[in-house]
Design an enzyme around this catalytic site. Structure first.
Site, PDB file in Angstrom:
ATOM      1  N   ASP A 170      14.512  11.786 -24.863  1.00  0.00           N
ATOM      2  CA  ASP A 170      13.949  10.857 -23.886  1.00  0.00           C
ATOM      3  C   ASP A 170      14.396  11.319 -22.505  1.00  0.00           C
ATOM      4  O   ASP A 170      15.202  12.240 -22.383  1.00  0.00           O
ATOM      5  CB  ASP A 170      14.362   9.417 -24.197  1.00  0.00           C
ATOM      6  CG  ASP A 170      15.848   9.213 -24.072  1.00  0.00           C
ATOM      7  OD1 ASP A 170      16.552  10.149 -23.630  1.00  0.00           O
ATOM      8  OD2 ASP A 170      16.332   8.134 -24.424  1.00  0.00           O
ATOM      9  N   GLY A 182      16.056   9.743 -20.152  1.00  0.00           N
ATOM     10  CA  GLY A 182      17.251   9.142 -19.581  1.00  0.00           C
ATOM     11  C   GLY A 182      16.939   7.883 -18.809  1.00  0.00           C
ATOM     12  O   GLY A 182      17.830   7.079 -18.537  1.00  0.00           O
ATOM     13  N   PHE A 217      15.279   5.034 -19.524  1.00  0.00           N
ATOM     14  CA  PHE A 217      15.496   3.746 -20.186  1.00  0.00           C
ATOM     15  C   PHE A 217      16.979   3.388 -20.257  1.00  0.00           C
ATOM     16  O   PHE A 217      17.365   2.265 -19.950  1.00  0.00           O
ATOM     17  CB  PHE A 217      14.866   3.764 -21.582  1.00  0.00           C
ATOM     18  CG  PHE A 217      14.895   2.430 -22.264  1.00  0.00           C
ATOM     19  CD1 PHE A 217      14.002   1.431 -21.901  1.00  0.00           C
ATOM     20  CD2 PHE A 217      15.841   2.147 -23.242  1.00  0.00           C
ATOM     21  CE1 PHE A 217      14.031   0.185 -22.509  1.00  0.00           C
ATOM     22  CE2 PHE A 217      15.878   0.903 -23.854  1.00  0.00           C
ATOM     23  CZ  PHE A 217      14.974  -0.073 -23.492  1.00  0.00           C
ATOM     24  N   ASP A 271       9.568   6.102 -32.868  1.00  0.00           N
ATOM     25  CA  ASP A 271      11.020   6.262 -32.986  1.00  0.00           C
ATOM     26  C   ASP A 271      11.626   4.878 -32.923  1.00  0.00           C
ATOM     27  O   ASP A 271      11.058   3.982 -32.306  1.00  0.00           O
ATOM     28  CB  ASP A 271      11.591   7.090 -31.826  1.00  0.00           C
ATOM     29  CG  ASP A 271      11.740   6.240 -30.570  1.00  0.00           C
ATOM     30  OD1 ASP A 271      10.734   6.018 -29.881  1.00  0.00           O
ATOM     31  OD2 ASP A 271      12.854   5.742 -30.306  1.00  0.00           O
ATOM     32  N   CYS A 321      11.763   2.894 -55.230  1.00  0.00           N
ATOM     33  CA  CYS A 321      12.044   3.830 -54.126  1.00  0.00           C
ATOM     34  C   CYS A 321      12.524   5.182 -54.651  1.00  0.00           C
ATOM     35  O   CYS A 321      13.283   5.254 -55.611  1.00  0.00           O
ATOM     36  CB  CYS A 321      13.089   3.221 -53.201  1.00  0.00           C
ATOM     37  SG  CYS A 321      13.549   4.304 -51.838  1.00  0.00           S
ATOM     38  N   CYS A 330      14.263   7.355 -52.700  1.00  0.00           N
ATOM     39  CA  CYS A 330      15.293   7.914 -51.812  1.00  0.00           C
ATOM     40  C   CYS A 330      16.531   8.323 -52.612  1.00  0.00           C
ATOM     41  O   CYS A 330      16.699   7.927 -53.769  1.00  0.00           O
ATOM     42  CB  CYS A 330      15.678   6.916 -50.715  1.00  0.00           C
ATOM     43  SG  CYS A 330      16.930   5.710 -51.197  1.00  0.00           S
ATOM     44  N   CYS A 332      18.638   5.233 -54.014  1.00  0.00           N
ATOM     45  CA  CYS A 332      18.053   4.528 -55.164  1.00  0.00           C
ATOM     46  C   CYS A 332      17.991   5.437 -56.391  1.00  0.00           C
ATOM     47  O   CYS A 332      18.293   5.014 -57.504  1.00  0.00           O
ATOM     48  CB  CYS A 332      16.666   3.995 -54.817  1.00  0.00           C
ATOM     49  SG  CYS A 332      16.712   2.727 -53.525  1.00  0.00           S
ATOM     50  N   HIS A 360      18.138   4.916 -47.243  1.00  0.00           N
ATOM     51  CA  HIS A 360      17.048   4.147 -47.863  1.00  0.00           C
ATOM     52  C   HIS A 360      16.042   3.659 -46.810  1.00  0.00           C
ATOM     53  O   HIS A 360      14.830   3.808 -46.983  1.00  0.00           O
ATOM     54  CB  HIS A 360      17.618   2.951 -48.648  1.00  0.00           C
ATOM     55  CG  HIS A 360      16.566   2.005 -49.092  1.00  0.00           C
ATOM     56  ND1 HIS A 360      15.812   2.203 -50.232  1.00  0.00           N
ATOM     57  CD2 HIS A 360      16.069   0.881 -48.506  1.00  0.00           C
ATOM     58  CE1 HIS A 360      14.915   1.239 -50.332  1.00  0.00           C
ATOM     59  NE2 HIS A 360      15.040   0.422 -49.301  1.00  0.00           N
TER      60      HIS A 360
HETATM   61 ZN    ZN Z   1      15.806   3.744 -51.641  1.00  0.00          ZN
END
Ligand code: ZN
Length: 360
Positions: free
Chosen positions: A93, A95, A97, A275, A314, A316, A319, A346
C-alpha cells in the site's frame, strides 16, 4: 512481454469475471484474495503455510516497513521477497491509510503528509514521490499511488471533495515519479502501478474520481475509502453504482474488504482483487468461518469436549490434520500461539475457496 497486464478469460455473469493479472513474478488468477503481511509476515503463519491456503499475492504495509526496519535495510538485504521468503508477487500500500489512521499527523499539505515517527520522535514527510521511492526500494511488484484519505470525516462533503482533488493531483505526481524510477526497466521487469479512487459515498465524486484514475497511465484501478465504517447497504449501493463504469481492460481492486458475503457481492459487481486482516485477526481471537459463512468462536467453553474439526467440509491443513475444536479450545485457553496459527490457516483457506469457486 506484459503489454496487457489484465487479461479477461471469461464472464461469469453480468459483471463478474475471471482472468489473469500479469506481474513481473508471473501471472496471477483473478479474482483473488491477498493475505495481509503488515510488517512482511502474515502474523504467525509461515510463507509455505500461506501458499498452501491458495494465496497468490501478499500485501505489505509501506508505512510500517518504512518506520521499521526501513527500506534501506530491506533493499540492502536483497528486497522484501529475499527478506520475508515469499516468492510470489507482493503488493504494497502507499502508506497513506496508515499515516492517517495511526501516526501522529502534523500537517497535510500539497507536498504530502507530515507526521511524527513513533520510534524516533522525528518529523517525517511522506509525499507522492517518497511513497513511490519507498515502495520501489522495498521491491514491491504492485505499487499503490499515494492518496489523500478523508478518513472519519467522510460525511463532510467539502473534505471529501478536497480529498478527491488532491488524490488526483497526487496521482499525476506518482505517475511521473514512477516512470522516472522505472525508466531503465524492461516492460516485463517493472512493477505495476495502481491508482486509487476516492469520493466517499458521493456518487458524483466517485464517478469523477474513477474516470480520472482510468484516464491515467496506470495498470490497475483500486477503490479506496469503502469498508471504513459505513453500513453494508451503503457500500453495496456504491459497488453497484461503480459496476457499469469500470474500464474492462484494467484489473479492479477493492481495498480492505474481507467478509465472505462482501467478497461475493463485490465479485458479482466486477471486482477482481481483495485484501483484509480479518481472516488472521479473527483467527487469532478464536473466530472461524464455517459452512455458509457462519462464525464460531472456538474460545467458547461449549467446544471443550468437541471432537470435530473446525469444518468437516474444509480441505485446509488444520482441518485435514484432524485438529479438534476441543484441542483448539484448550490451546486458546493455554495462550499457545499454535491456536491462532491453525485458525488463521483455516480462515485464509475459507476466503481463497470463495475466489476459486468463481474462477472455476
Ligand atoms: Zn479448515
Amino acid at each position: 512481454m506484459l503489454e496487457k497486464h489484465y487479461q479477461q478469460v471469461r464472464h461469469i455473469n453480468k459483471f463478474a469475471r475471471s482472468g489473469f493479472l500479469n506481474t513481473r513474478r508471473g501471472a496471477v488468477k483473478t479474482p483473488f484474495f491477498m493475505p495481509v503481511a503488515t510488517r512482511g509476515a502474515v502474523k504467525g503463519v509461515t510463507p509455505t503455510e500461506v501458499l498452501a491456503t491458495g494465496a497468490q499475492v501478499l500485501l505489505s504495509n509501506t508505512y510500517h516497513l518504512h518506520i521499521q526496519p526501513g527500506e534501506e535495510i530491506v533493499k540492502k538485504l536483497g528486497g522484501l521477497h529475499e527478506f520475508n521468503r515469499w516468492e510470489g508477487p507482493i503488493l504494497t500500500d502507499s502508506g497513506g491509510f496508515q499515516v492517517y489512521s495511526l501516526a501522529n499527523v502534523r500537517k497535510i499539505t500539497e507536498g504530502g503528509v507530515e507526521f511524527i515517527d513513533p520510534n524516533s520522535g522525528k518529523k517525517v514527510l511522506i509525499s507522492p514521490e517518497s511513497s513511490m521511492k519507498i515502495q520501489i526500494e522495498l521491491g514491491s511488484d504492485i505499487i499503490m499511488a499515494f492518496d489523500d484519505v478523508p478518513g472519519l470525516s467522510r460525511n463532510d462533503k467539502k473534505r471529501t471533495s478536497e480529498a478527491v482533488e488532491r488524490t488526483h493531483r497526487w496521482l499525476e505526481r506518482c505517475v511521473i515519479e514512477f516512470k522516472k524510477l522505472t525508466k531503465n526497466l524492461k516492460e516485463d521487469e517493472r512493477p505495476l502501478l495502481f491508482g486509487i479512487v476516492q469520493g466517499g459515498l458521493d456518487e458524483k465524486l466517485r464517478k469523477k474520481s474513477l474516470e480520472f484514475v482510468q484516464s491515467q497511465s496506470i495498470d490497475g484501478v483500486a477503490i479506496g475509502g469503502l469498508s471504513v465504517g459505513e453500513s453494508r447497504e451503503k457500500m453495496y449501493l456504491m459497488l453497484n453504482f461503480l459496476s457499469t463504469l469500470y474500464d474492462p481492460t484494467k484489473v479492479h481492486y477493492l481495498m480492505g474488504v474481507g467478509e465472505p458475503k462482501d467478497i461475493r457481492y463485490a465479485i458479482e459487481k466486477g471486482i477482481d482483487m481483495f485484501d483484509c486482516v480479518l481472516p488472521t485477526r479473527n483467527g487469532r481471537h478464536g473466530s472461524v468461518w464455517i459452512d455458509k459463512d457462519q462464525r464460531l468462536n472456538l474460545k467458547n467453553s461449549r467446544f471443550k469436549g468437541d471432537k470435530g474439526v473446525i469444518d468437516g467440509g474444509c480441505d485446509c491443513y488444520s482441518c485435514q490434520s484432524n485438529f479438534s475444536r476441543a484441542f483448539l479450545n484448550h490451546l486458546f485457553k493455554a495462550k499457545d500461539p499454535l491456536a491462532g496459527r491453525l485458525t488463521s490457516i483455516h480462515n485464509l483457506r475459507y476466503l481463497q475457496k470463495i475466489c476459486e469457486e468463481y474462477r472455476e
